[in-house]
Scaffold this motif. Structure first.
Motif, PDB file in Angstrom:
ATOM      1  N   GLY A   2       0.805  -1.212   0.000  1.00  0.00           N
ATOM      2  CA  GLY A   2       0.000   0.000   0.000  1.00  0.00           C
ATOM      3  C   GLY A   2       0.836   1.258   0.000  1.00  0.00           C
ATOM      4  N   LEU A   3       1.918   1.257   0.777  1.00  0.00           N
ATOM      5  CA  LEU A   3       2.808   2.414   0.838  1.00  0.00           C
ATOM      6  C   LEU A   3       3.515   2.621  -0.492  1.00  0.00           C
ATOM      7  CD1 LEU A   3       4.060   4.692   2.441  1.00  0.00           C
ATOM      8  CD2 LEU A   3       5.800   3.088   3.245  1.00  0.00           C
ATOM      9  N   LEU A   5       2.486   1.650  -3.456  1.00  0.00           N
ATOM     10  CA  LEU A   5       1.479   2.120  -4.418  1.00  0.00           C
ATOM     11  C   LEU A   5       1.185   3.601  -4.204  1.00  0.00           C
ATOM     12  CD1 LEU A   5      -0.432   1.339  -6.704  1.00  0.00           C
ATOM     13  CD2 LEU A   5      -2.137   0.790  -4.979  1.00  0.00           C
ATOM     14  N   THR A   6       1.091   4.022  -2.973  1.00  0.00           N
ATOM     15  CA  THR A   6       0.855   5.435  -2.657  1.00  0.00           C
ATOM     16  C   THR A   6       1.985   6.302  -3.181  1.00  0.00           C
ATOM     17  OG1 THR A   6      -0.391   4.844  -0.679  1.00  0.00           O
ATOM     18  CG2 THR A   6       0.443   7.086  -0.807  1.00  0.00           C
ATOM     19  N   ILE A   7       3.198   5.866  -2.970  1.00  0.00           N
ATOM     20  CA  ILE A   7       4.362   6.637  -3.433  1.00  0.00           C
ATOM     21  C   ILE A   7       4.400   6.704  -4.954  1.00  0.00           C
ATOM     22  CG2 ILE A   7       6.892   6.660  -3.544  1.00  0.00           C
ATOM     23  CD1 ILE A   7       6.845   5.514  -0.665  1.00  0.00           C
ATOM     24  N   THR A   9       1.904   6.448  -7.067  1.00  0.00           N
ATOM     25  CA  THR A   9       0.773   7.176  -7.662  1.00  0.00           C
ATOM     26  C   THR A   9       0.671   8.611  -7.149  1.00  0.00           C
ATOM     27  OG1 THR A   9      -0.749   6.340  -5.977  1.00  0.00           O
ATOM     28  CG2 THR A   9      -0.560   5.068  -8.028  1.00  0.00           C
ATOM     29  N   LEU A  10       1.589   9.023  -6.300  1.00  0.00           N
ATOM     30  CA  LEU A  10       1.570  10.382  -5.765  1.00  0.00           C
ATOM     31  C   LEU A  10       1.575  11.461  -6.850  1.00  0.00           C
ATOM     32  CD1 LEU A  10       1.406  11.845  -3.101  1.00  0.00           C
ATOM     33  CD2 LEU A  10       3.898  11.899  -3.025  1.00  0.00           C
ATOM     34  N   ALA A  13      -1.886  12.646  -7.904  1.00  0.00           N
ATOM     35  CA  ALA A  13      -2.781  13.256  -6.919  1.00  0.00           C
ATOM     36  C   ALA A  13      -3.436  14.539  -7.446  1.00  0.00           C
ATOM     37  CB  ALA A  13      -2.049  13.517  -5.611  1.00  0.00           C
ATOM     38  N   ARG A  16      -6.229  13.555  -9.793  1.00  0.00           N
ATOM     39  CA  ARG A  16      -7.383  13.010  -9.062  1.00  0.00           C
ATOM     40  C   ARG A  16      -8.167  14.126  -8.377  1.00  0.00           C
ATOM     41  NH1 ARG A  16      -3.692   8.628  -7.621  1.00  0.00           N
ATOM     42  NH2 ARG A  16      -3.254   9.733  -5.682  1.00  0.00           N
TER      43      ARG A  16
END
Length: 77
Positions: A2-3, A5-7, A9-10, A13, A16
């Motif tokens: 999860g971390l 993926l967050t990094i 796809t940052l 942001a 989105r």
């Protein structure tokens, strides 16, 4: 995972955020166009324009028909 993926796809942001704002604006615009209060305001605005001499009765009828067509096409489509 999860971390990571967050990094990864940052950078997306801002996209989105803009998409979310656009969806919110669309929802509010549709609510204004199709809510009973919004329809009443639109029809009252036509009445006021006729009273001020900005619209003829024929133009008013055409505008009212456009409003009704928009509402009926949304409810059937």
């Amino acid at each position: 995972m999860g971390l990571l993926l967050t990094i990864l796809t940052l950078p997306l942001a801002p996209v989105r955020a803009v998409t979310a704002i656009a969806e919110l604006l669309l929802e509010q615009a549709e609510q204004e166009l199709y809510s009973p209060q919004g329809l009443r305001r639109q029809l009252e605005a036509l009445d006021e324009a006729v009273a001020r001499g900005e619209l003829s009765e024929d133009e008013r009828r055409a505008a009212e028909q456009e409003i009704l067509d928009r509402v009926t096409s949304r409810s059937t489509g």
